[in-house]
Motif scaffolding. Sequence first.
Motif, PDB file in Angstrom:
ATOM      1  N   THR A   5      -1.364   7.308   8.566  1.00 18.56           N
ATOM      2  CA  THR A   5      -2.876   7.165   8.068  1.00 18.56           C
ATOM      3  C   THR A   5      -3.075   6.179   7.255  1.00 18.56           C
ATOM      4  O   THR A   5      -4.003   5.186   7.585  1.00 18.56           O
ATOM      5  N   VAL A   6      -2.336   5.975   6.096  1.00 13.67           N
ATOM      6  CA  VAL A   6      -2.489   4.801   5.195  1.00 13.67           C
ATOM      7  C   VAL A   6      -2.181   3.384   6.018  1.00 13.67           C
ATOM      8  O   VAL A   6      -3.084   2.439   5.918  1.00 13.67           O
ATOM      9  N   PHE A  15       0.819  -1.274  -0.091  1.00 11.16           N
ATOM     10  CA  PHE A  15      -0.208  -0.011  -0.053  1.00 11.16           C
ATOM     11  C   PHE A  15       0.912   1.340   0.076  1.00 11.16           C
ATOM     12  O   PHE A  15       0.300   2.137  -0.597  1.00 11.16           O
ATOM     13  N   LEU A  16       2.001   1.207   0.625  1.00 10.66           N
ATOM     14  CA  LEU A  16       2.801   2.591   0.643  1.00 10.66           C
ATOM     15  C   LEU A  16       3.570   2.728  -0.451  1.00 10.66           C
ATOM     16  O   LEU A  16       3.914   3.848  -0.862  1.00 10.66           O
ATOM     17  N   TRP A  62       1.270  11.051   5.409  1.00 12.44           N
ATOM     18  CA  TRP A  62       0.183  10.321   5.334  1.00 12.44           C
ATOM     19  C   TRP A  62       0.504   8.983   5.781  1.00 12.44           C
ATOM     20  O   TRP A  62      -0.297   8.020   5.564  1.00 12.44           O
ATOM     21  N   GLU A  63       1.846   8.664   5.859  1.00  9.92           N
ATOM     22  CA  GLU A  63       2.308   7.112   6.026  1.00  9.92           C
ATOM     23  C   GLU A  63       1.383   6.352   7.299  1.00  9.92           C
ATOM     24  O   GLU A  63       0.863   5.389   7.140  1.00  9.92           O
ATOM     25  N   PHE A  96       2.163   3.610  -4.067  1.00 10.43           N
ATOM     26  CA  PHE A  96       1.351   4.865  -4.301  1.00 10.43           C
ATOM     27  C   PHE A  96       2.555   6.166  -3.843  1.00 10.43           C
ATOM     28  O   PHE A  96       2.027   7.041  -3.664  1.00 10.43           O
ATOM     29  N   HIS A  97       3.802   5.824  -3.439  1.00 13.55           N
ATOM     30  CA  HIS A  97       4.574   6.869  -3.177  1.00 13.55           C
ATOM     31  C   HIS A  97       3.994   7.796  -2.047  1.00 13.55           C
ATOM     32  O   HIS A  97       3.947   8.953  -2.011  1.00 13.55           O
ATOM     33  N   VAL A  98       3.389   7.061  -0.879  1.00 10.75           N
ATOM     34  CA  VAL A  98       2.875   7.875   0.143  1.00 10.75           C
ATOM     35  C   VAL A  98       3.916   8.751   1.071  1.00 10.75           C
ATOM     36  O   VAL A  98       5.032   8.223   1.248  1.00 10.75           O
ATOM     37  N   SER A  99       3.704   9.951   1.137  1.00  7.64           N
ATOM     38  CA  SER A  99       4.665  10.687   1.839  1.00  7.64           C
ATOM     39  C   SER A  99       4.501  10.451   3.294  1.00  7.64           C
ATOM     40  O   SER A  99       3.571   9.718   3.876  1.00  7.64           O
TER      41      SER A  99
END
Length: 313
Positions: A102-103, A89-90, A99-100, A93-96
């Motif tokens: 939260t994801v 999931f991380l 937001w890490e 989608f290159h999660v910042s």
Amino acid sequence: MTTRTSQFPIVTPAAYRGPADQASLTKLKWGFRVGAVLLAAASNWVNRFAMGVDGISYLDMAYAYMRGQWKIAINPYWGAGYSWLLGAFLVPFHVSPYWESTVVHLVNVLVFVLALFAFEYLLAGVIQYRSLSRFSGTGLDPWTWWTIGYVLFLAVHTFLVPVTGVTPDLCVDVILFVAAGIIVRIASGSDTLRAYTVLGAILALGYLIKAPMFPMGLVFLAAGWLASPRRRQALARSAVGCAVFLLLCSPFILAISLQLGRPTIGEAGRVTYAHYALGVNDVSYWQGQYAGMGTPRHPDATRKLMDNPDVYA
């Protein structure tokens, strides 16, 4: 009245007895489902920035696996399965960093939904087994079974395995519910090769999530064979399930054993024993400060920078 598929028996609507008909029972299920998921989502949203020590480690491993950094990723203490799930999931989608967490809590909600339906799979099997047994005319009706089951499920995931924890425990619940559900169906007569093969594969996934599932997996496989009403005929099929389990577990066992230079299925037990049996409290930053507990092999791996709060490097 009961019917059977080629693999797993099910209960037909006509088989339900008690104060609720099939329509009201369906409404009851959906009411609990929606309420449970809303509670899980709200709890994770409120705690979306909460992250424990284990959670940080699983995140580090997730990125290491996705980037091919095997020396960091392959770890005998933390299981690989939960890290793979977070990484899926991380990383794509290159999660910042903001937001890490939260994801990660969103992933918790998704796993909770899987746990809910896995629990329903188990409970439906238990109700089915009761309907096929000589006690089918006694005990609780399905409406009561489902009500008590949902209440217990919510209580467990509120107090014992919190849905907000960034740990693989909720994933292990999914594995346990599905494995137990398969065993109940085996006891109901569905002792097929497919059932034992799926059981072995599910339990192997449990081991990849958390090491204690390896010995527990062997126990579940033995229970699956003992549950069969035709044990002699089921022995070969049970052996296939065991072979699938060992085959799927072996790559990770080999990897961590080569890393440590000795056979092992995981090292979490050693740390847990030191913490609970020997009284070593700061197991993550132990530097030999407890008399009679031995000496650390790598005392310079961490150093304390500050007291109150404790800060280590």
